[in-house]
Design a protein around this motif. Structure first.
Motif, PDB file in Angstrom:
ATOM      1  N   VAL A 337       6.518 -14.523  -6.316  1.00  0.00           N
ATOM      2  CA  VAL A 337       6.258 -13.298  -5.559  1.00  0.00           C
ATOM      3  C   VAL A 337       6.248 -12.120  -6.522  1.00  0.00           C
ATOM      4  O   VAL A 337       7.236 -11.847  -7.198  1.00  0.00           O
ATOM      5  CB  VAL A 337       7.315 -13.094  -4.466  1.00  0.00           C
ATOM      6  N   LEU A 338       5.120 -11.424  -6.575  1.00  0.00           N
ATOM      7  CA  LEU A 338       4.954 -10.325  -7.519  1.00  0.00           C
ATOM      8  C   LEU A 338       4.744  -8.976  -6.833  1.00  0.00           C
ATOM      9  O   LEU A 338       4.815  -7.939  -7.488  1.00  0.00           O
ATOM     10  CB  LEU A 338       3.762 -10.602  -8.446  1.00  0.00           C
ATOM     11  N   GLY A 339       4.477  -8.996  -5.548  1.00  0.00           N
ATOM     12  CA  GLY A 339       4.241  -7.750  -4.829  1.00  0.00           C
ATOM     13  C   GLY A 339       4.344  -7.986  -3.341  1.00  0.00           C
ATOM     14  O   GLY A 339       4.716  -9.073  -2.883  1.00  0.00           O
ATOM     15  N   GLN A 340       4.008  -6.969  -2.583  1.00  0.00           N
ATOM     16  CA  GLN A 340       3.995  -7.094  -1.138  1.00  0.00           C
ATOM     17  C   GLN A 340       2.901  -6.209  -0.557  1.00  0.00           C
ATOM     18  O   GLN A 340       2.488  -5.237  -1.172  1.00  0.00           O
ATOM     19  CB  GLN A 340       5.347  -6.720  -0.543  1.00  0.00           C
ATOM     20  N   VAL A 341       2.440  -6.609   0.611  1.00  0.00           N
ATOM     21  CA  VAL A 341       1.446  -5.808   1.307  1.00  0.00           C
ATOM     22  C   VAL A 341       2.027  -5.405   2.652  1.00  0.00           C
ATOM     23  O   VAL A 341       2.469  -6.246   3.430  1.00  0.00           O
ATOM     24  CB  VAL A 341       0.110  -6.576   1.484  1.00  0.00           C
ATOM     25  N   ALA A 342       2.077  -4.100   2.879  1.00  0.00           N
ATOM     26  CA  ALA A 342       2.579  -3.561   4.146  1.00  0.00           C
ATOM     27  C   ALA A 342       1.392  -3.327   5.075  1.00  0.00           C
ATOM     28  O   ALA A 342       0.339  -2.838   4.650  1.00  0.00           O
ATOM     29  CB  ALA A 342       3.333  -2.262   3.905  1.00  0.00           C
ATOM     30  N   VAL A 343       1.563  -3.696   6.340  1.00  0.00           N
ATOM     31  CA  VAL A 343       0.543  -3.468   7.361  1.00  0.00           C
ATOM     32  C   VAL A 343       0.976  -2.245   8.166  1.00  0.00           C
ATOM     33  O   VAL A 343       2.078  -2.206   8.711  1.00  0.00           O
ATOM     34  CB  VAL A 343       0.388  -4.688   8.278  1.00  0.00           C
ATOM     35  N   LEU A 344       0.102  -1.244   8.218  1.00  0.00           N
ATOM     36  CA  LEU A 344       0.432   0.005   8.901  1.00  0.00           C
ATOM     37  C   LEU A 344      -0.553   0.279  10.022  1.00  0.00           C
ATOM     38  O   LEU A 344      -1.767   0.105   9.867  1.00  0.00           O
ATOM     39  CB  LEU A 344       0.433   1.181   7.927  1.00  0.00           C
ATOM     40  N   GLU A 345       0.006   0.717  11.144  1.00  0.00           N
ATOM     41  CA  GLU A 345      -0.795   1.191  12.273  1.00  0.00           C
ATOM     42  C   GLU A 345      -0.575   2.696  12.342  1.00  0.00           C
ATOM     43  O   GLU A 345       0.471   3.158  12.783  1.00  0.00           O
ATOM     44  CB  GLU A 345      -0.358   0.501  13.556  1.00  0.00           C
ATOM     45  N   GLY A 346      -1.542   3.449  11.842  1.00  0.00           N
ATOM     46  CA  GLY A 346      -1.333   4.874  11.649  1.00  0.00           C
ATOM     47  C   GLY A 346      -0.332   5.064  10.525  1.00  0.00           C
ATOM     48  O   GLY A 346      -0.517   4.562   9.418  1.00  0.00           O
ATOM     49  N   GLU A 347       0.763   5.758  10.805  1.00  0.00           N
ATOM     50  CA  GLU A 347       1.825   5.943   9.821  1.00  0.00           C
ATOM     51  C   GLU A 347       2.978   4.971  10.024  1.00  0.00           C
ATOM     52  O   GLU A 347       3.957   4.998   9.271  1.00  0.00           O
ATOM     53  CB  GLU A 347       2.350   7.384   9.900  1.00  0.00           C
ATOM     54  N   THR A 348       2.861   4.103  11.021  1.00  0.00           N
ATOM     55  CA  THR A 348       3.950   3.185  11.345  1.00  0.00           C
ATOM     56  C   THR A 348       3.759   1.842  10.665  1.00  0.00           C
ATOM     57  O   THR A 348       2.716   1.196  10.830  1.00  0.00           O
ATOM     58  CB  THR A 348       4.042   2.968  12.869  1.00  0.00           C
ATOM     59  N   GLN A 349       4.757   1.430   9.905  1.00  0.00           N
ATOM     60  CA  GLN A 349       4.708   0.121   9.269  1.00  0.00           C
ATOM     61  C   GLN A 349       5.111  -0.931  10.295  1.00  0.00           C
ATOM     62  O   GLN A 349       6.194  -0.872  10.865  1.00  0.00           O
ATOM     63  CB  GLN A 349       5.649   0.066   8.065  1.00  0.00           C
TER      64      GLN A 349
END
Length: 420
Positions: A337-349
């Motif tokens: 694991v080298l990183g992460q991807v955050a999923v955002l709806e508008g400004e909300t993660q």
């Protein structure tokens, strides 16, 4: 050896999904509880809310967190000795299996008693077993809630009995339930209808019965937890799965038995009025890095979903990629694991996924080349010394020979002068 710093895509990637058309729209459900929340488990997106951030007493839905922490930190084969806390009627009262100080009971049986029968004495015993004392366990509960993102939650005890400051929200409880249900052991426990436990005493409860009435009447329901106190009124967190989609609903402070009907109406609304789309499949390349001049793709190990409401404007999600470290990388292992991807709806993660290396990259072997260099250097030194010694020997021999010839010539000259 040259070192190359990893480069991560730290920009937003905008993902859109097409709206899904249905024959008709159904209005949102009329929920009589003071707080409500409906979430799609796969996408983490919100489908319905009512006062989602209003702080309310959670009653025994608190035991979702208690059970999760016990599973994450406990040993299922352990025999737990019940403490004298059972005699404190300010800490232990209400629903019980009537544990007594000194009694020994299996950890897993305490968990069944806590999550199915909602036994307060079992919850306190689990807390003391896992946290060593109840106050430390409560600290663990609040820390775990913070990690999950349940920022408006504050626990004071592991059972959910009424205490000042023991509060959560419908939104926070949905996040906690979603996190807990993704633990397969927790999911197995909360969908169990009945479970006998072993007791060393006679005339005490041994059959744990799940108090979630929806679990018994609706085949799509597969957990999670009920709760009731006079202050909290009726509380329910429930999970339902249909056609590959799982929803979790929360209703807090409902006045009566209509809480079950309201929950079913919430589920019907979520299943008929929304649909899921995979926007990034498992194995999709999200970003890349460079290690020792070699490109390494960063991939998902699970799909990213988007939940779309029928006949609604196109749904847009943002993906934000960030590294776990900005230090230079000289090697990586496949699956690291080298990183992460955050999923955002508008400004909300709404979710975070790990990004893993698609292949391994190792630095060039330096030991062998270094050893070769040392060996070559040693050979050169030895050869040089041998050559120097040979030259010295030959030079000495040459000088000795010249000296011998010199004296021989001197002797011959002397003899000639003397007439010999």
């Amino acid at each position: 050896m040259r070192l190359f710093r990893s480069v991560f895509l730290a920009l937003f990637i905008i993902i859109s999904s097409s709206p899904v058309a249905y024959a008709e729209n159904t209005p949102p459900p009329d929920v009589r509880g003071e707080g409500a929340f409906l979430i799609d488990v796969s996408s983490g997106q919100t489908l319905f809310v009512k006062n989602p951030d209003k702080q309310l007493a959670p009653a025994s839905t608190t035991k979702i967190m208690t059970g999760l922490l016990a599973i994450e930190n406990g040993n299922f084969d352990d025999m737990v000795t019940v403490s004298k806390t059972m005699l404190n009627n300010k800490v232990v009262y209400g629903t019980q299996i009537y544990l007594e100080p000194g009694e020994q009971i299996l950890f897993k049986d305490l968990l069944y008693a806590t999550l199915l029968n909602s036994a307060n004495d079992a919850a306190v015993t689990l807390a003391e077993y896992v946290g060593k004392d109840m106050s430390h366990f409560v600290e663990m509960m609040n820390q775990r809630a913070s990690e999950i993102g349940a920022t408006n939650t504050h626990f004071v005890n592991p059972s959910g009995l009424t205490e000042t400051g023991h509060l959560t929200t419908a939104h926070d409880l949905a996040l906690i339930a979603r996190e807990a249900y993704q633990n397969p052991i927790f999911a197995e426990f909360v969908r169990t209808k009945t479970q006998p436990i072993s007791r060393s005493k006679a005339d005490v409860p041994v059959l744990m019965v799940n108090e979630n009435k929806l679990l018994w009447r609706d085949s799509s329901v597969d957990g999670i937890k009920t709760g009731y106190t006079a202050a909290a009124q009726n509380c329910l967190v429930a999970s339902a799965t249909k056609e590959g989609r799982q929803l979790i609903g929360v209703i807090l402070k409902s006045p009566g038995r209509e809480i079950y009907t309201d929950m079913q109406n919430m589920f019907d609304y979520g299943f008929t009025q929304f649909s899921n789309t995979i926007i990034k499949p498992a194995g999709a390349v999200i970003s890349s890095i460079t290690v020792n001049t070699e490109p390494v793709d960063l991939v998902l190990d699970q799909p990213i979903y988007s939940t779309q409401k029928l006949n609604a404007p196109e749904n847009t999600l943002n993906l934000r990629v960030t590294p776990l470290s900005t230090d230079p990388l000289t090697s990586v292992e496949e699956g690291q694991v080298l990183g992460q991807v955050a999923v955002l709806e508008g400004e909300t993660q709404i979710d975070v996924f790990p990004l893993k290396a698609a292949k391994s990259v190792h630095p060039e072997p330096v030991k062998a080349s270094l050893a070769g260099s040392v060996s070559s250097f040693s050979t050169w030194i030895i050869g040089t010394l041998l050559l120097s010694g040979t030259i010295f020997f030959l030079n000495s021999l040459y000088k000795k020979r010249r000296k011998t010839l010199y004296w021989r010539r001197q002797v011959r000259r002397s003899r000639r002068r003397d007439g010999l």
